[in-house]
Design an enzyme around this catalytic site. Structure first.
Site, PDB file in Angstrom:
ATOM      1  N   GLU A 262     -13.115   8.729   4.749  1.00  0.00           N
ATOM      2  CA  GLU A 262     -12.188   7.909   4.603  1.00  0.00           C
ATOM      3  C   GLU A 262     -11.075   8.461   3.526  1.00  0.00           C
ATOM      4  O   GLU A 262     -11.386   8.590   2.205  1.00  0.00           O
ATOM      5  CB  GLU A 262     -12.648   6.562   3.862  1.00  0.00           C
ATOM      6  CG  GLU A 262     -11.718   5.425   3.918  1.00  0.00           C
ATOM      7  CD  GLU A 262     -10.895   5.255   2.607  1.00  0.00           C
ATOM      8  OE1 GLU A 262      -9.725   5.565   2.585  1.00  0.00           O
ATOM      9  OE2 GLU A 262     -11.480   4.597   1.563  1.00  0.00           O
ATOM     10  N   CYS A 296      -5.543   4.365  -1.923  1.00  0.00           N
ATOM     11  CA  CYS A 296      -5.414   5.175  -0.603  1.00  0.00           C
ATOM     12  C   CYS A 296      -4.530   4.260   0.421  1.00  0.00           C
ATOM     13  O   CYS A 296      -3.943   4.945   1.216  1.00  0.00           O
ATOM     14  CB  CYS A 296      -6.433   5.643  -0.055  1.00  0.00           C
ATOM     15  SG  CYS A 296      -7.767   4.279   0.430  1.00  0.00           S
TER      16      CYS A 296
HETATM   17  C1  UN1 Z   1      -9.353   2.785  -1.519  1.00  0.00           C
HETATM   18  O1  UN1 Z   1      -7.918   2.872  -2.025  1.00  0.00           O
HETATM   19  O2  UN1 Z   1      -9.952   3.937  -1.309  1.00  0.00           O
HETATM   20  O3  UN1 Z   1      -7.378  -2.292   0.736  1.00  0.00           O
HETATM   21  C2  UN1 Z   1      -9.678   1.630  -0.995  1.00  0.00           C
HETATM   22  C3  UN1 Z   1      -7.228  -2.076  -0.369  1.00  0.00           C
HETATM   23  C4  UN1 Z   1      -8.514  -2.083  -1.325  1.00  0.00           C
HETATM   24  C5  UN1 Z   1      -9.214  -0.751  -1.000  1.00  0.00           C
HETATM   25  C6  UN1 Z   1      -8.820   0.616  -0.958  1.00  0.00           C
HETATM   26  N1  UN1 Z   1      -9.422  -3.132  -0.591  1.00  0.00           N
HETATM   27  O4  UN1 Z   1      -6.166  -1.863  -0.948  1.00  0.00           O
END
Ligand code: UN1
Length: 510
Positions: A262, A296
């Site tokens: 991921e 992310c």
């Molecule tokens: C991440 O930034 O690795 O959807 C995960 C989202 C959060 C998770 C982000 N529930 O922004």
């Protein structure tokens, strides 16, 4: 601060490796956890050496043999207790997350809530680890598939979601009957230890053996490399940069292990001329400025129709001006510091590159100084005008930089949206059904997540989370992501007194 640390079972110097019930006398160097809020040391960790890692992995392998024999609904019962224990400590854990990685309190508690939610999800899943039953082509044969626990799983997590992303993996792995070896980011080491302590208590209360839920804090080059190369771990789930994931993927593939990656995103929101602009501005503000642009799933690009480009950028600038930047634990603050000085430098470098490639800063991008800002790593969020094909726009800079890109036709907008190496999250703002359906169709977004009239971040745990292309292809959290953490077995049982072969083959002696 001291009271919260004590309440969470942390002391001044904490061992960096534990097997759920036992903490190791670690042999690695001391790691200082420094708060990005004010540069103060929150606590220290004696890191694990490679030898410590090996001890932990040995325990995880031994515990797997026992944990896999615990019926899945019973495993769910343990996870229910973990979820309840985290519920009772939601605020303290949230505060520690704010202190350690600089998230505002609401977002920090929000990610603790994600852990509570995935625990509930995993409890339900514990009675739903379904396989299919098929009709055999042979008479009086039964064929079905079943899912077995896979083994001890390695989980590598980033600093930005030190509670949620690990728990999506760990709670689902636990319910699947796997044991877990967690290597958290060194930038969020105390949060990892606090969580491990909460879980230790539950495991101990249930008289479970050591080795079920393990944590190892150590250097990436030694401990991290050993973990990804370790043949005892059939699956490595890693969250972080594309460069990190590329390396992990290659090492794990070379030993024919499974990896769940991921990695970075470069998420865009298309704002059509048919959009509700007020809705779009609110969503973009949260998606681009939330977590100081360090998700992310952060909105990095806004692809705006030429007709609404100017009003939209004006409205965004007005909204950005109202963002209160400061101590993330204070009421009213919407944006805390960046994680460290390196992140501030990376942001400045990206803005310089943007300007040299022809882009223009419309708002923000300064390093803040004076009063509380001097001791921390604070910047103003930034809005820029850019083109999609600038090399810097093609990259993920983990900072609050938003690129505004004008478009003419929806086809062009979708082409921009897809024309980056990453493929995590995407969204369109439109009230036109035709446009939103095109966006969601096979000629639309190429991302793992595609939304209509909401931003790219803040995904719910119930869906499978992850993305395509350089984002790595993995899916974790909800839906059927649990299948990655189990091994599938196809079983055929002959209950006849004959030996018919598949495909009608005749073979044998009379
Ligand atoms: C991440 O930034 O690795 O959807 C995960 C989202 C959060 C998770 C982000 N529930 O922004």
């Amino acid at each position: 601060m001291k009271a919260i640390l004590k309440d969470l079972g942390l002391s001044d110097v904490n061992p960096g490796a534990g097997t759920g019930t036992t903490w190791l006398k670690c042999g690695g160097e001391i790691l200082e956890s420094v708060s990005p809020i004010d540069g103060q040391i929150i606590g220290r960790v004696r890191q694990a050496s490679v030898a410590d890692y090996d001890k932990v992995a040995t325990k995880a392998s031994a515990a797997f043999k026992e944990w896999r024999m615990v019926p899945a609904p019973e495993r769910g019962h343990i996870i229910r207790q973990i979820g309840n224990a985290v519920r009772a400590r939601k605020q303290e854990l949230g505060t520690l997350v704010s202190l350690e990685v600089g998230k505002i309190a609401a977002e920090a508690e929000g990610e603790v809530q994600e852990m509570i939610d995935i625990c509930d999800f995993a409890v339900g899943q514990s009675r739903m680890l379904y396989g299919l039953a098929m009709h055999s082509e042979r008479p009086r044969h039964r064929m079905y598939e079943q899912y077995h626990p896979l083994g001890p799983i390695g989980v590598i997590t980033a600093f930005n979601f030190p509670v949620a992303v690990w728990s999506w993996n760990a709670m689902v792995a636990l319910v699947a009957g796997d044991t877990v070896v967690w290597k958290p980011s060194s930038k969020a080491a105390l949060t990892a230890l606090a969580l491990s302590k909460i879980i230790s208590r539950v495991l101990q209360e249930n008289a479970l053996p050591e080795g079920i839920m393990n944590v190892v804090i150590g250097s990436r080059n030694e401990v991290g490399e050993r973990l990804i190369a370790d043949k005892r771990l059939p699956l490595i789930s890693a969250t972080g940069s594309v460069a990190m994931g590329r390396h992990v993927g290659q090492v794990v593939a070379s030993r024919l292990g499974k990896s769940l990656l991921e990695l970075g995103g470069n998420n865009a929101v298309i704002v059509s001329s048919q959009a509700d602009l007020d809705l779009a501005v609110r969503a973009i503000l949260f998606g681009a400025v939330g977590t100081a642009g360090q998700r992310c799933t952060t909105i990095r690009r806004v692809i705006a129709h030429k007709e609404i480009f100017n009003p939209l950028s004006e409205a965004l600038i007005q909204a950005y001006k109202q963002v209160v930047i400061g101590n993330p634990l204070e009421d009213g603050v919407l944006m805390g510091p960046l994680i460290d000085g390196q992140a501030v430098q990376d942001m400045q470098k990206a803005l310089k590159e943007l300007e040299s490639q022809g882009g223009r800063i419309l708002y923000g991008g300064e390093i803040l100084s004076g009063s509380i800002y001097d001791a921390g790593t604070y910047v103003t969020p930034c809005i820029c005008e850019a083109r999609n094909d600038y090399p810097i726009v093609q990259e993920e800079t983990f900072a609050p930089i938003l690129y505004l890109i004008p478009y003419d036709t929806l086809e062009e907008a979708i082409q921009y949206q897809n024309n980056v190496p990453q493929g995590l999250s995407s969204a369109i703002f439109t009230r036109d059904l035709h446009e939103s359906e095109i966006f969601l169709s096979h000629m639309g977004s190429d991302c793992g997540i595609a939304n209509v009239n909401i931003g790219t971040s803040g995904a719910e745990i119930g869906g499978a989370f992850g993305g395509e292309k350089d984002t790595g292809g993995g899916r974790e959290s909800g839906s059927d992501a649990w299948k990655t953490y189990m091994r599938r077995q196809t079983c055929t049982i002959n209950w006849s007194r004959e030996m018919p072969l598949a495909q009608g083959i005749e073979f044998g002696i009379d």
